[in-house]
Each structure stands twice: as structure tokens, then as C-alpha cells.
Design a protein around this motif. Structure first.
Motif, PDB file in Angstrom:
ATOM      1  N   VAL A 275       0.831  -1.200   0.000  1.00 50.56           N
ATOM      2  CA  VAL A 275       0.000   0.000   0.000  1.00 50.56           C
ATOM      3  C   VAL A 275       0.868   1.254   0.000  1.00 50.56           C
ATOM      4  O   VAL A 275       1.813   1.368   0.782  1.00 50.56           O
ATOM      5  CB  VAL A 275      -0.949   0.013   1.213  1.00 50.56           C
ATOM      6  N   ALA A 276       0.545   2.197  -0.870  1.00 52.88           N
ATOM      7  CA  ALA A 276       1.260   3.471  -0.908  1.00 52.88           C
ATOM      8  C   ALA A 276       0.848   4.336   0.279  1.00 52.88           C
ATOM      9  O   ALA A 276      -0.338   4.456   0.593  1.00 52.88           O
ATOM     10  CB  ALA A 276       0.964   4.206  -2.212  1.00 52.88           C
ATOM     11  N   ALA A 277       1.819   4.929   0.927  1.00 56.02           N
ATOM     12  CA  ALA A 277       1.540   5.834   2.037  1.00 56.02           C
ATOM     13  C   ALA A 277       0.943   7.130   1.513  1.00 56.02           C
ATOM     14  O   ALA A 277       1.195   7.537   0.379  1.00 56.02           O
ATOM     15  CB  ALA A 277       2.819   6.121   2.817  1.00 56.02           C
ATOM     16  N   THR A 278       0.143   7.790   2.351  1.00 56.96           N
ATOM     17  CA  THR A 278      -0.395   9.101   1.984  1.00 56.96           C
ATOM     18  C   THR A 278       0.179  10.158   2.927  1.00 56.96           C
ATOM     19  O   THR A 278       1.390  10.320   3.010  1.00 56.96           O
ATOM     20  CB  THR A 278      -1.938   9.090   1.971  1.00 56.96           C
ATOM     21  N   MET A 288       1.653   8.988  10.080  1.00 52.62           N
ATOM     22  CA  MET A 288       1.758   8.683   8.655  1.00 52.62           C
ATOM     23  C   MET A 288       0.655   7.703   8.275  1.00 52.62           C
ATOM     24  O   MET A 288       0.616   6.568   8.751  1.00 52.62           O
ATOM     25  CB  MET A 288       3.124   8.076   8.326  1.00 52.62           C
ATOM     26  N   VAL A 289      -0.248   8.139   7.423  1.00 51.62           N
ATOM     27  CA  VAL A 289      -1.404   7.330   7.058  1.00 51.62           C
ATOM     28  C   VAL A 289      -1.000   6.358   5.956  1.00 51.62           C
ATOM     29  O   VAL A 289      -0.562   6.759   4.882  1.00 51.62           O
ATOM     30  CB  VAL A 289      -2.575   8.217   6.590  1.00 51.62           C
ATOM     31  N   ARG A 405       0.499  11.755  -4.163  1.00 51.77           N
ATOM     32  CA  ARG A 405       0.997  13.135  -4.166  1.00 51.77           C
ATOM     33  C   ARG A 405       0.814  13.814  -2.820  1.00 51.77           C
ATOM     34  O   ARG A 405       1.436  14.853  -2.570  1.00 51.77           O
ATOM     35  CB  ARG A 405       0.342  13.922  -5.299  1.00 51.77           C
ATOM     36  N   VAL A 406      -0.021  13.276  -1.903  1.00 55.63           N
ATOM     37  CA  VAL A 406      -0.176  13.871  -0.578  1.00 55.63           C
ATOM     38  C   VAL A 406       0.833  13.302   0.425  1.00 55.63           C
ATOM     39  O   VAL A 406       0.802  13.653   1.605  1.00 55.63           O
ATOM     40  CB  VAL A 406      -1.603  13.670  -0.022  1.00 55.63           C
ATOM     41  N   HIS A 407       1.729  12.428  -0.023  1.00 51.68           N
ATOM     42  CA  HIS A 407       2.768  11.862   0.846  1.00 51.68           C
ATOM     43  C   HIS A 407       4.028  12.707   0.739  1.00 51.68           C
ATOM     44  O   HIS A 407       4.640  12.747  -0.327  1.00 51.68           O
ATOM     45  CB  HIS A 407       3.052  10.424   0.429  1.00 51.68           C
ATOM     46  N   PRO A 408       4.418  13.412   1.800  1.00 52.04           N
ATOM     47  CA  PRO A 408       3.839  13.373   3.141  1.00 52.04           C
ATOM     48  C   PRO A 408       2.885  14.534   3.446  1.00 52.04           C
ATOM     49  O   PRO A 408       2.359  14.618   4.534  1.00 52.04           O
ATOM     50  CB  PRO A 408       5.066  13.507   4.016  1.00 52.04           C
ATOM     51  N   SER A 409       2.669  15.436   2.452  1.00 53.62           N
ATOM     52  CA  SER A 409       1.877  16.636   2.732  1.00 53.62           C
ATOM     53  C   SER A 409       0.998  16.983   1.546  1.00 53.62           C
ATOM     54  O   SER A 409       1.449  16.948   0.391  1.00 53.62           O
ATOM     55  CB  SER A 409       2.791  17.824   3.043  1.00 53.62           C
ATOM     56  N   ARG A 410      -0.243  17.359   1.824  1.00 51.78           N
ATOM     57  CA  ARG A 410      -1.150  17.803   0.766  1.00 51.78           C
ATOM     58  C   ARG A 410      -0.768  19.178   0.230  1.00 51.78           C
ATOM     59  O   ARG A 410      -1.323  19.620  -0.789  1.00 51.78           O
ATOM     60  CB  ARG A 410      -2.583  17.851   1.296  1.00 51.78           C
TER      61      ARG A 410
END
Length: 585
Positions: A275-278, A288-289, A405-410
Motif C-alpha cells: 500500500v502506498a503511504a499518503t 503517517m497514514v 501526491r499527498v505523501h507526506p503533505s497535501r
């Protein structure tokens, strides 16, 4: 929680794509000889099954695709901001049932905190073609399909009032809201629940009730406003009519029949390594989601919601896309009837809102992420986490771009340019057959550019001199025009009024050609000014936003009273090209 139509004005973004492709390209229907002619508003054969193959097998030029891969790779590297546009990406392109490209780059897990501190290399997880992504708002498509399955079963219609299912909709303007309004985002609801479900309510029952109690921002049917409340409500309706949780309905009626083994809500711990981290979230304090839905409202509902929560892979999403192209079936398993798919993908229910074309679930004709694949029947959706699905029925093609693209910040910025580049690469890989002779003059500019194709001077002796040519035009619109201009003094250029014929051609005399989606050659003709010496030029210019495939000109002829002044097919050396090139495809 979704950025709409934020288009990065990066002038050079598509130029790299242009440099590697010898000409513009079109999407159309090709025969066994690889020629393209007028596309059809139809579907692939219902038995079409995806297979891997090389671009050349389906008459595609691999160069634009390779250029797009290089572009995606460049966006995983830090730029002047000190960070990349996205941690990693998985892309997939398919045409005529053939997956012509699978590409994985960057990291599925790369950062340790919101500041972008990179993990030690041995703790990072690279992207793979089978990486599982939080699909974010692309989840809305699964809810929409589930709703339309209920329509097919006769349990509701798209014109059924929502008040039939929930008394909260029975009073005031909310009583006018129908299933169709929810599917097309014209219900009148605000963009998101206010306050946020996760922050304002103590438990799941109160959060669900808050959705049903949502006030209207606009009168139903008067305004397009993309709203999560619409699909949240539809998810509740699915559960009410089936007596089952939404995740089970989606599994039993969509993903299991199609064999989408990696698609569903709340992925099991056994798949976490894929699973890719967001995002790294401090509020709410989730850290970290990874493996849990990024959308906070969906998270507060247990990870299963009508608007978000689905996780999937590029391969599984390719199966869904091909199912839609097949008219609702795949490998003998039908999830929707062909007429229903036609309503979902090919019918625009928002004609009163020209920039927000919408089928029953799918968005239509959105060049801000569909790029040069856009047409009035091109269907797709995006997700806030950085996911994109584009399906083009006219060419039986689709483009999938999944990023975290939100990993690590939106707050690291928009990836809309990457979305356009990826879809456009597939469009430009397709051939535009010259209309006359073995090649045509073609221009595939990037943003904020100008190309000219000029003739030397010739003498006209009357007001009977005529110019005719064929034009293939695929541009953003009137802000990216192709003009035929004339000068009698070599300094001042004036547009020539043209009469144009062909599928989708403008009516009446026009002084510029533009638009996209018709995917056909036009025949254009006009009268030249009388003068001792006349020169012509075709001028194609683009604004700072996105571009389409570009433009092509072929079969140029200038005649006067039966006398030939210029035959472009016999004398291509008569042209001076700046930003144009001769192309055989």
C-alpha cells in the motif's frame, strides 16, 4: 477536499513530449492496415480482454509514451521547492484491448514526517506495478455503479426523489433533490459536510445523521457544485435498498465478478507492504497514514463511505476501465447493461453548465486532467490523493495515473500537469493519417507558444483568388486558435475568413479554427485579398494553460480563375516552417 481545475501553467511541460513526436496525432477507429478514419460513439466488443503488448502492435508511436515516462520520473525528484511533486507514481496506458505501457517510479513509502524527512533507504518502499493506492474520490464511481445497478433492478429511477428514502429530504427545497441530481452534483449541497464529520460528531450514527441533515447552499438544479455529500447520501441509499453495507455491495456486485482482487475498502494487514503511504496527519493525530483511508470524513465513518474509501491498483482499475469500454461486461461477467453504461459515460446531463459536463457518475470532457484525450464523451474522475482515470470510448483507450501526491503533505502542490501529460502521451501516440499525399504539416506546441507556416509571395490579379486546405484541429478552444492570415505588404497580417465543412466544423464564415473532440479533418476555403503580391501564413498560438494534440494542415491549394498559384502537395518547399514539421502520422 478536492482541487478542481487548478491548472499548472508550466510552459515547457508538454514541449518535451512535442520534441519526441514527429507530429500531432488523432484518435480514431483503425482498420487492419492501421489507418485511422472517423471514430465511432460506441464500445469495444464485449468479449475484449486486456493483454500486454507493444505500442507498435496497435499502430501507436512509442516516443510520446517514453517522453511521458521521463516526465513522471522527473517529478519524483526535488525541484526548486526542495521537494518533488509526488513521491511516486504508477501509470498504465491501454488501446484497443492492449496494455501498451506499465510504468512504476519513485516511492510508495518515502518520508518519515510532514516536513519531508526521507526515511533511510532500507526503510523506503519503491513503487511497483501492483502497488495499492487510496483512490480517494474515484471511489465515487463504485458507488455510482452500485446505484445504477439498483436502477436496472427496478428499485429506483434516476428521477426518484431522495425523500422517498429519507424523511430529512422531505421538506423545503431538499424535497426536489433526485438521484440524478446527486449523481451529477447539482443537488445544491455545499462541497463538504460542515463541520467536518470527524471533528464535529462523537460517533458513526451521529455522523451519518449529520450528512442527511446537511443544509443546502443552492437551490437544487440551479448550480453545479462538486459535493461529497451527494455520494455519501447515495451510499446510504445503496445500503438501505440492499440491506447490506456498502463495502459488501461493491465487493459482491462489482469487484468480485470482475476479478478485481486488490480493490476494496480497508485493505487487510496482509497487503500493507504493497500500500502506498499518503499524508502525515497531526490533526487528527493519525501520524503517517498508510493502509487507512486518507479522507478524514470517510475515516470517521469506519473507512467505508460513498465518496471515498476504495483502495485499488492500476491493473484492477484497468479491468474496470475495459469493462466500461466493453459496455458493462468483462470476461463474461456483466455488471451493467450497455444502455446504462451509455448513460453513465456518454450522456451529458449538465448541458446547462458547459464547463462541468457530467454523466451519471463519470465526469466528461475535462481537459484539465484528460489532456488531449478529452472529448465530449471522454469519461473520467480524479482523486485528491493523486489518482486519475481517463476513458476514451471513441478510441477504445484509457489512461490511468496513480500517485501518492499527498505523501507526506497535501500542501506540496498540484499534479494536474502530470495528469495532462500522461493522458496526452497516449493521444499523441495515435496516428493522424494525412488527408492528401504521404505527409501533412503538423504543429504540437507546448503552452504559451506560437508556430507559423508561411508561403512566399505570389501575385493575384483579381478578387477571384481562392485558397483551400484541410485542417485537423485539436486545441484547448478559442484561446489556442489556428488562423490563416494574409499580407500584401509583408508587415501587416490580416486573418482570412474561411468557410469550413466536416464533422464538428463551425458554421458560417470564421477567422480562426479551434476546438477538440471532433477528431476529423475539416475542409476550409477562403478568398484572398487582391494585391500585387500576397503571402499567406498559418499561425497557431497557445495560451499558458494546457494544450491538445495540436493542429495539422494538408492539401494546400491557391487558384485564380482556373490558374494554379500554389500546390502545396507538389511544392512543399514553398513553405517556411517555424514550429511546424512534415509528418506521415
Amino acid at each position: 477536499m478536492r482541487a478542481r481545475k487548478v491548472i499548472a501553467a508550466a510552459t515547457g511541460v508538454l514541449v518535451a513530449l512535442t520534441t519526441l513526436t514527429s507530429g500531432a496525432s488523432a484518435i480514431g477507429r483503425h482498420d487492419d492496415a492501421g489507418r485511422f478514419d472517423r471514430p465511432q460513439h460506441g464500445f469495444a466488443a464485449p468479449w475484449t480482454t486486456l493483454r500486454d503488448g507493444r505500442p507498435q502492435e496497435v499502430n501507436l508511436d512509442p516516443a510520446p509514451i517514453k517522453a511521458a515516462e521521463d516526465f513522471l520520473a522527473s517529478w519524483t525528484k526535488p525541484d526548486t521547492t526542495g521537494h518533488p511533486h509526488f513521491s511516486g507514481a504508477v501509470g498504465l496506458l491501454a488501446h484497443d484491448g492492449v496494455v501498451v505501457d506499465r510504468y512504476a517510479v519513485g516511492g510508495a513509502l518515502r518520508y518519515a514526517d510532514a516536513a519531508g524527512t526521507e526515511l533511510p533507504v532500507d526503510q523506503q518502499v519503491p513503487m511497483r506495478n501492483d502497488t495499492i493506492f487510496d483512490m480517494a474520490s474515484i471511489s465515487k464511481l463504485f458507488t455510482s455503479i452500485a446505484v445504477l445497478q439498483l436502477v436496472e433492478r427496478g428499485q429506483l429511477t434516476i428521477d426518484t426523489p431522495v425523500s422517498k428514502f429519507f424523511p430529512e429530504f422531505a421538506t423545503g427545497d431538499k424535497a426536489a433533490i433526485t438521484i440524478k441530481m446527486l449523481l451529477t452534483h447539482v443537488s445544491g449541497f455545499d462541497a463538504d459536510p460542515i463541520p467536518s464529520l470527524w471533528a464535529g460528531y462523537p460517533d458513526i450514527p451521529s455522523r451519518r445523521q449529520a450528512v442527511l441533515d446537511s443544509p443546502l447552499k443552492n437551490k437544487p438544479g440551479t448550480t453545479y457544485l462538486y459535493s461529497d455529500i451527494n455520494l455519501l447520501t447515495l451510499g446510504f441509499i445503496v445500503e438501505k435498498l440492499t440491506g447490506q453495507p456498502l463495502d459488501k455491495v461493491v465487493h459482491d456486485r462489482i469487484t468480485a465478478p470482475l476479478g478485481m482482487v486488490d480493490t476494496g475498502y480497508n485493505p487487510p494487514a496482509s497487503k500493507l507492504n504493497r500500500v502506498a503511504a499518503t499524508e502525515y496527519e497531526a490533526n487528527p493525530p493519525r501520524g503517517m497514514v498508510r493502509g487507512s483511508v486518507h479522507d478524514e470524513n470517510a475515516w470517521s465513518l469506519g473507512g467505508v463511505a460513498g465518496h471515498a474509501g476504495v483502495f485499488s491498483t492500476a491493473n484492477d482499475m484497468a479491468v474496470l476501465a475495459q469493462t466500461m469500454l466493453n459496455g458493462g461486461s468483462y470476461r463474461g461477467h456483466r455488471i451493467l447493461g450497455e444502455d446504462t453504461v451509455r448513460q453513465m459515460m456518454l450522456t451529458n446531463y449538465n448541458q446547462q453548465f458547459p464547463d462541468d459536463a457530467h454523466g451519471l457518475g463519470f465526469e466528461l470532457d475535462q481537459p484539465w486532467y484528460m489532456g488531449a484525450l478529452a472529448s465530449p464523451v471522454t469519461a473520467g474522475h480524479t482523486g485528491f490523493t493523486g489518482t486519475t482515470l481517463v476513458i476514451d470510448p471513441e478510441s477504445r483507450s484509457f489512461a490511468i495515473l496513480l500517485t501518492n501526491r499527498v505523501h507526506p503533505s497535501r500542501n506540496w502542490g498540484s499534479i494536474n500537469t502530470a495528469r495532462q501529460v500522461w493522458a496526452t502521451s497516449l493521444a499523441r501516440a495515435m496516428a493522424v493519417e494525412p488527408k492528401a499525399g504521404k505527409d501533412a504539416w503538423t504543429s504540437t506546441l507546448g503552452n504559451a507558444s506560437v508556430a507559423t507556416l508561411s508561403t512566399g509571395p505570389f501575385t493575384t490579379q483579381s478578387d477571384q483568388a481562392r485558397v483551400s486546405f484541410y485542417a485537423f484541429v485539436d486545441t484547448e478552444g478559442s484561446s489556442d486558435p489556428l488562423q490563416l492570415q494574409a499580407t500584401t505588404d509583408g508587415v501587416n497580417w490580416q486573418p482570412i475568413a474561411l468557410s469550413v465543412s466536416g464533422p464538428g466544423a463551425p458554421s458560417g464564415d470564421v477567422t480562426s479554427l479551434s476546438g477538440h473532440g471532433h477528431r476529423a479533418w475539416w475542409r476550409a476555403a477562403g478568398t484572398l485579398p487582391r494585391g500585387a503580391s500576397v503571402s499567406l501564413r498559418w499561425r497557431y498560438s497557445t495560451d499558458p494553460s494546457y494544450t491538445g494534440r495540436g493542429v495539422s494542415v494538408d492539401g494546400v491549394k491557391v487558384t485564380e480563375s482556373g490558374r494554379s498559384l500554389l500546390d502545396g502537395e507538389r511544392n512543399p518547399a514553398a513553405f517556411v516552417a517555424e514550429g511546424w514539421q512534415l509528418s506521415s502520422r
